[in-house]
Design a protein around this motif. Sequence first.
Motif, PDB file in Angstrom:
ATOM      1  N   GLY A  46       0.958   5.724 -27.107  1.00 18.50           N
ATOM      2  CA  GLY A  46       1.672   5.193 -25.937  1.00 18.50           C
ATOM      3  C   GLY A  46       3.168   5.294 -26.158  1.00 18.50           C
ATOM      4  N   GLY A  47       3.780   4.176 -26.505  1.00 18.19           N
ATOM      5  CA  GLY A  47       5.203   4.184 -26.849  1.00 18.19           C
ATOM      6  C   GLY A  47       6.082   4.725 -25.750  1.00 18.19           C
ATOM      7  N   GLU A  48       6.909   5.707 -26.095  1.00 19.63           N
ATOM      8  CA  GLU A  48       7.880   6.267 -25.151  1.00 19.63           C
ATOM      9  C   GLU A  48       7.218   7.103 -24.056  1.00 19.63           C
ATOM     10  OE1 GLU A  48      10.764   8.381 -27.385  1.00 19.63           O
ATOM     11  OE2 GLU A  48      11.614   6.583 -28.333  1.00 19.63           O
ATOM     12  N   ARG A  49       5.961   7.419 -24.227  1.00 26.04           N
ATOM     13  CA  ARG A  49       5.256   8.199 -23.193  1.00 26.04           C
ATOM     14  C   ARG A  49       4.892   7.346 -21.981  1.00 26.04           C
ATOM     15  NH1 ARG A  49       0.033  10.181 -25.267  1.00 26.04           N
ATOM     16  NH2 ARG A  49      -0.025  11.322 -23.305  1.00 26.04           N
ATOM     17  N   VAL A  50       4.948   6.037 -22.124  1.00 28.08           N
ATOM     18  CA  VAL A  50       4.478   5.149 -21.055  1.00 28.08           C
ATOM     19  C   VAL A  50       5.528   5.019 -19.951  1.00 28.08           C
ATOM     20  CG1 VAL A  50       3.772   2.804 -20.483  1.00 28.08           C
ATOM     21  CG2 VAL A  50       2.995   3.864 -22.618  1.00 28.08           C
ATOM     22  N   ARG A  51       5.082   5.242 -18.729  1.00 30.03           N
ATOM     23  CA  ARG A  51       5.906   4.975 -17.544  1.00 30.03           C
ATOM     24  C   ARG A  51       5.173   3.885 -16.758  1.00 30.03           C
ATOM     25  NH1 ARG A  51       8.377   7.416 -20.500  1.00 30.03           N
ATOM     26  NH2 ARG A  51       9.539   9.356 -20.245  1.00 30.03           N
ATOM     27  N   PHE A  52       5.733   2.684 -16.730  1.00 30.06           N
ATOM     28  CA  PHE A  52       5.030   1.535 -16.162  1.00 30.06           C
ATOM     29  C   PHE A  52       5.629   1.184 -14.802  1.00 30.06           C
ATOM     30  CE2 PHE A  52       3.733  -2.842 -15.593  1.00 30.06           C
ATOM     31  CZ  PHE A  52       2.478  -2.890 -16.180  1.00 30.06           C
ATOM     32  N   TRP A  53       4.775   1.173 -13.790  1.00 30.03           N
ATOM     33  CA  TRP A  53       5.209   0.817 -12.439  1.00 30.03           C
ATOM     34  C   TRP A  53       4.407  -0.385 -11.957  1.00 30.03           C
ATOM     35  CZ3 TRP A  53       4.585   6.612 -10.972  1.00 30.03           C
ATOM     36  CH2 TRP A  53       5.738   7.315 -11.377  1.00 30.03           C
ATOM     37  N   ASN A  54       5.118  -1.388 -11.478  1.00 29.89           N
ATOM     38  CA  ASN A  54       4.487  -2.618 -11.003  1.00 29.89           C
ATOM     39  C   ASN A  54       4.610  -2.673  -9.478  1.00 29.89           C
ATOM     40  OD1 ASN A  54       3.366  -5.126 -10.747  1.00 29.89           O
ATOM     41  ND2 ASN A  54       4.633  -6.068 -12.328  1.00 29.89           N
ATOM     42  N   VAL A  55       3.516  -2.451  -8.799  1.00 29.42           N
ATOM     43  CA  VAL A  55       3.527  -2.533  -7.331  1.00 29.42           C
ATOM     44  C   VAL A  55       3.612  -4.004  -6.935  1.00 29.42           C
ATOM     45  CG1 VAL A  55       2.233  -2.052  -5.223  1.00 29.42           C
ATOM     46  CG2 VAL A  55       2.157  -0.431  -7.133  1.00 29.42           C
ATOM     47  N   PRO A  56       4.562  -4.393  -6.067  1.00 27.53           N
ATOM     48  CA  PRO A  56       4.694  -5.811  -5.683  1.00 27.53           C
ATOM     49  C   PRO A  56       3.393  -6.368  -5.102  1.00 27.53           C
ATOM     50  CG  PRO A  56       6.577  -4.534  -4.906  1.00 27.53           C
ATOM     51  CD  PRO A  56       5.572  -3.542  -5.423  1.00 27.53           C
ATOM     52  N   ASP A  57       3.233  -7.674  -5.247  1.00 30.76           N
ATOM     53  CA  ASP A  57       2.027  -8.336  -4.753  1.00 30.76           C
ATOM     54  C   ASP A  57       2.144  -8.666  -3.270  1.00 30.76           C
ATOM     55  OD1 ASP A  57       0.919  -8.225  -7.217  1.00 30.76           O
ATOM     56  OD2 ASP A  57       1.199 -10.339  -7.715  1.00 30.76           O
ATOM     57  N   GLN A  85       0.826  -1.205   0.000  1.00 26.84           N
ATOM     58  CA  GLN A  85       0.000   0.000   0.000  1.00 26.84           C
ATOM     59  C   GLN A  85       0.867   1.263   0.000  1.00 26.84           C
ATOM     60  OE1 GLN A  85      -2.252  -1.195   3.536  1.00 26.84           O
ATOM     61  NE2 GLN A  85      -4.133  -1.085   2.319  1.00 26.84           N
ATOM     62  N   GLU A  86       1.954   1.214   0.717  1.00 27.65           N
ATOM     63  CA  GLU A  86       2.850   2.372   0.777  1.00 27.65           C
ATOM     64  C   GLU A  86       3.507   2.622  -0.587  1.00 27.65           C
ATOM     65  OE1 GLU A  86       4.264   5.688   2.415  1.00 27.65           O
ATOM     66  OE2 GLU A  86       2.911   4.264   3.418  1.00 27.65           O
ATOM     67  N   GLN A  87       3.896   1.529  -1.275  1.00 28.10           N
ATOM     68  CA  GLN A  87       4.483   1.685  -2.606  1.00 28.10           C
ATOM     69  C   GLN A  87       3.455   2.234  -3.593  1.00 28.10           C
ATOM     70  OE1 GLN A  87       7.181  -0.889  -4.468  1.00 28.10           O
ATOM     71  NE2 GLN A  87       7.909  -1.883  -2.592  1.00 28.10           N
ATOM     72  N   LEU A  88       2.210   1.782  -3.472  1.00 26.96           N
ATOM     73  CA  LEU A  88       1.153   2.301  -4.336  1.00 26.96           C
ATOM     74  C   LEU A  88       0.993   3.811  -4.123  1.00 26.96           C
ATOM     75  CD1 LEU A  88      -1.349   2.152  -6.181  1.00 26.96           C
ATOM     76  CD2 LEU A  88      -2.677   1.436  -4.168  1.00 26.96           C
ATOM     77  N   LYS A  89       0.966   4.226  -2.876  1.00 30.74           N
ATOM     78  CA  LYS A  89       0.806   5.647  -2.559  1.00 30.74           C
ATOM     79  C   LYS A  89       1.974   6.453  -3.111  1.00 30.74           C
ATOM     80  CE  LYS A  89       0.132   8.802   1.346  1.00 30.74           C
ATOM     81  NZ  LYS A  89       0.010   8.910   2.816  1.00 30.74           N
ATOM     82  N   THR A  90       3.194   5.929  -2.991  1.00 30.79           N
ATOM     83  CA  THR A  90       4.380   6.623  -3.495  1.00 30.79           C
ATOM     84  C   THR A  90       4.329   6.788  -5.009  1.00 30.79           C
ATOM     85  OG1 THR A  90       5.715   5.752  -1.672  1.00 30.79           O
ATOM     86  CG2 THR A  90       6.903   6.546  -3.620  1.00 30.79           C
ATOM     87  N   CYS A  91       3.967   5.699  -5.703  1.00 28.52           N
ATOM     88  CA  CYS A  91       3.866   5.753  -7.169  1.00 28.52           C
ATOM     89  C   CYS A  91       2.810   6.766  -7.606  1.00 28.52           C
ATOM     90  CB  CYS A  91       3.513   4.373  -7.726  1.00 28.52           C
ATOM     91  SG  CYS A  91       4.807   3.141  -7.561  1.00 28.52           S
ATOM     92  N   ILE A 130       0.050   2.219 -13.494  1.00 29.38           N
ATOM     93  CA  ILE A 130       0.412   1.619 -12.208  1.00 29.38           C
ATOM     94  C   ILE A 130      -0.367   0.316 -12.050  1.00 29.38           C
ATOM     95  CG2 ILE A 130       0.486   1.948  -9.714  1.00 29.38           C
ATOM     96  CD1 ILE A 130       0.448   4.979 -10.233  1.00 29.38           C
ATOM     97  N   LYS A 131       0.356  -0.787 -12.006  1.00 26.37           N
ATOM     98  CA  LYS A 131      -0.270  -2.096 -11.844  1.00 26.37           C
ATOM     99  C   LYS A 131      -0.268  -2.475 -10.367  1.00 26.37           C
ATOM    100  CE  LYS A 131      -0.233  -6.797 -13.700  1.00 26.37           C
ATOM    101  NZ  LYS A 131       0.390  -7.719 -14.678  1.00 26.37           N
ATOM    102  N   ALA A 132      -1.450  -2.662  -9.812  1.00 23.33           N
ATOM    103  CA  ALA A 132      -1.569  -2.985  -8.386  1.00 23.33           C
ATOM    104  C   ALA A 132      -2.749  -3.917  -8.185  1.00 23.33           C
ATOM    105  CB  ALA A 132      -1.747  -1.708  -7.568  1.00 23.33           C
TER     106      ALA A 132
END
Length: 868
Positions: free
Chosen positions: A675-686, A387-393, A408-410
């Motif tokens: 999309g392309g280079e505009r995408v910033r993808f963050w994967n919040v751990p499970d 939850q803390e990582q999600l909030k930070t992202c 943001i994948k959560a």
Amino acid sequence: MMDKFEINIDKHQIRKKPPKGDRIFGRISNRVAKNKEVLSIEEIIYEVGEHYKAFTRANMCNNTRNDNSFEKQIFLVLDFDEHPNYEKFKEKCQKYGLNYTFTYRSLRWSKENPKFRAVFVLDDWIKDSRIADAVNRLLLIMFDDTDGNDLKADQKCKELSRMFLGGKKVIEAFPENRISIRGVCYAFHEYLREKKRDNYGARLKTVAKDLNVAIINNKLAIYEAAQANAMQIDLERVEDGNIVMFLPKNNKKIINHKNKTGKNNTEASTLRTITINKETLMEMCLLFKEFTEETRDLEHDEKFILATNLRFIKGGKTWFFEALPEHHSKWKSDWKYNVDNDYMPSGCNKGCPYAEQCGSSTIYSKCGSKIRKLSNLDTYLPLANCQEQLKTCLREAVDAEDDNIYVIKAQTALGKTEAYCNIIQESPDKQFIIAVPTCKLQAEVVQRLKYKGIECTQTESVYETIKKLDLPDLEEMVKKLYENGYGRFVVKQIRTYKNENYNKLTKYQCQELDHLTGKKQGLETSRCIVTTHAYFQMMNMDTLKDYEIIIDEDFLITLFKRNWSLSLGDVKKIIEKNMLSSNDREKLKLILEMEDQETKQISFTKPNICKLEKLYKRADEISGPLPMLLESSCVVMDRVHEEIMFCKKIELPPRKMIILSASVNEKLYEDVPGGGERVRFWNVPDAKYKGHVIQYTAHTMSRKCIKTAGTEKVQEKVKEIAGDVPVISFKMIDTDLDIHFGKTEGFDNLKGKDIAIVGTPHNRPALYKLLGEALGYNTAGNITNHRVERNNYEFRIMTFADKSMRNLQLFLIETELEQAIGRARVLREDCTVYVFSNYPCKQAELNMEPYLDITVEEETEDEEEIKE
């Protein structure tokens, strides 16, 4: 692809075809049979097509040229010598995907009779003469006189050892072109369905009998090995590299062996041979690893376990005797005895020291499992850390001053809604647009924001408002207008309806209809706008440029769902009734000529308001959304359902957006236009689930599987296993829920409940191809059986060979399943979700034991059945 090919080819040039019966033919034949050369394809094209050298399509052994001397084959050849039409030949090859490598003029070519030969190169050698004979004849059948004598190849060219004289000039050369045996088979079935539509079954049986090939699922039983090995078929099989051909029953020599009890052992004869990599087997089975690496001397019982299991694994016999340190003759005798007496795979509990640790009943059953976990090193963080990582992202994305797309994948139930509501509360100097997938979730978010003291505006859905007014006729009319692409006439029709029914309406109904048809709400000054995905796409972003945009749930799924269809009958009516301009009608005619599953880019004249008015007046003449077709950019032909499917250009707006979802796919966001280079993808751990996901994977649970087993029986079995719990499944399964595959997002009424998910939600291949076309993918391939690696699992599924198309398809399947599982909020709630599907889900406990009375063959879909 091979650089060099071994070929039987003449040493000398033959510039003129000898008279029929001339002895020189014998001398040429002898020279070709005795002379093998290793040449590149470019050299072969030159020597045959330009240098007058004879050759055989198959390699010969024993220095003789006859069918008994067949060694192997990689060339297929067609000979056209009766006034052929070369252009028609090219069109036919293109139509059926038969990519020839080169064509050349025959020695007796003339302008009056432009004889030629076509040479196709396979992607691998055929070493079994029965398969070679079948493939040669299938190609010949496709070029009989059905399409006219000018497309008829010499039907006498059937013998495998056939020799072909060289030519006087190469017509075309494509050195890189290759075809596959499965490609030839697919082309043949397509050809037969088209040309022998009314007599397909009878003609197929005749061909199958001539070729001595079985018929399975109304097709010749020639498969890639992976697909064949997944089918439990009790027929004699011919294996050649990656190809398996099943022979008909009347060809099979049936021998009833007896086991030790004297009873016929029919179970062993039905066990299929499993294909598995040796290194993979060593990872899966510690006993086999020790035996292969000779780290210790195994006991007799341990070797017996290995021997009885390895005989049902392709290559197993070779591996066993390669690793056997001694007593080869004794074990060869024992092996033969085991085969003659149909010994079943011996159980691991009969002497394997790792049986309890492993938990498998036999090595065979473990290898035959459709799903294998690649690593058991699952890592999870405490819920609070996630939850803390999600909030930070989320905070970092909101504070960013750019036009990037932050994905943001959560996990579902991690607290995404609460997180962005808190961010809004903590950012009083910013304005926000929140877009959610459903009106129900929209209302919930508004309520949550207001509880936090945040002023917000909720956009209105005309259709949802009308649904609450108890006016079913108006509701149906508005729904139809939106579905058929005439949404801009909704307000006008509501006014007309109100005027015509004024005396029948209540005061409240009149007030609501007045509100819907009055001046639209102003959004520009709102602190926070809460809308739906659908409404968001219609908003004027230019007037809302200062807003931070947060999309709750995967926005691509919403874009993918914006596709429509028209029946082929309606398309023909549009042409016949002159509903469009002549230019657009010509484009429709070209669409009607498309092959099944073919895709293409389209561009029609977009209707102005005047043209749209005219179309609206004629809307009753067809039943589909013609305006949406005129605004679309991609189309796919679906002849199975007798319709075309189409969609608008799929692209992301040129605005900074933050997308929060449990099911987003990084590659898709990078591939989609905008999309392309505009995408910033963050994967919040499970985080580890508090509840449990128990998955039953023995059956595909496709629509065909469920129909074959019987819908009621499937429901009974699910109830027997999971209890009387809510069920999410296909629409075809009657449940008490308003939730089904295709409609799983945004529901919270199953929170904390035990539920069952029934089915593997495949879509039509036509839909995947339509979306693939919109994303710029190669859509030429077909769906076949593949073993894939994804999400830390290895499993078998019907999918595309092309990696981008495969990623798209599997993403859509797993998204539906994970969204369905998420309805129970299993991350935070101590509940159990029972999943009945062969597509492995995250954190699931897999149960691979069969639970339905159905065979693999009965539930296995081929491409034609998936299309349906």
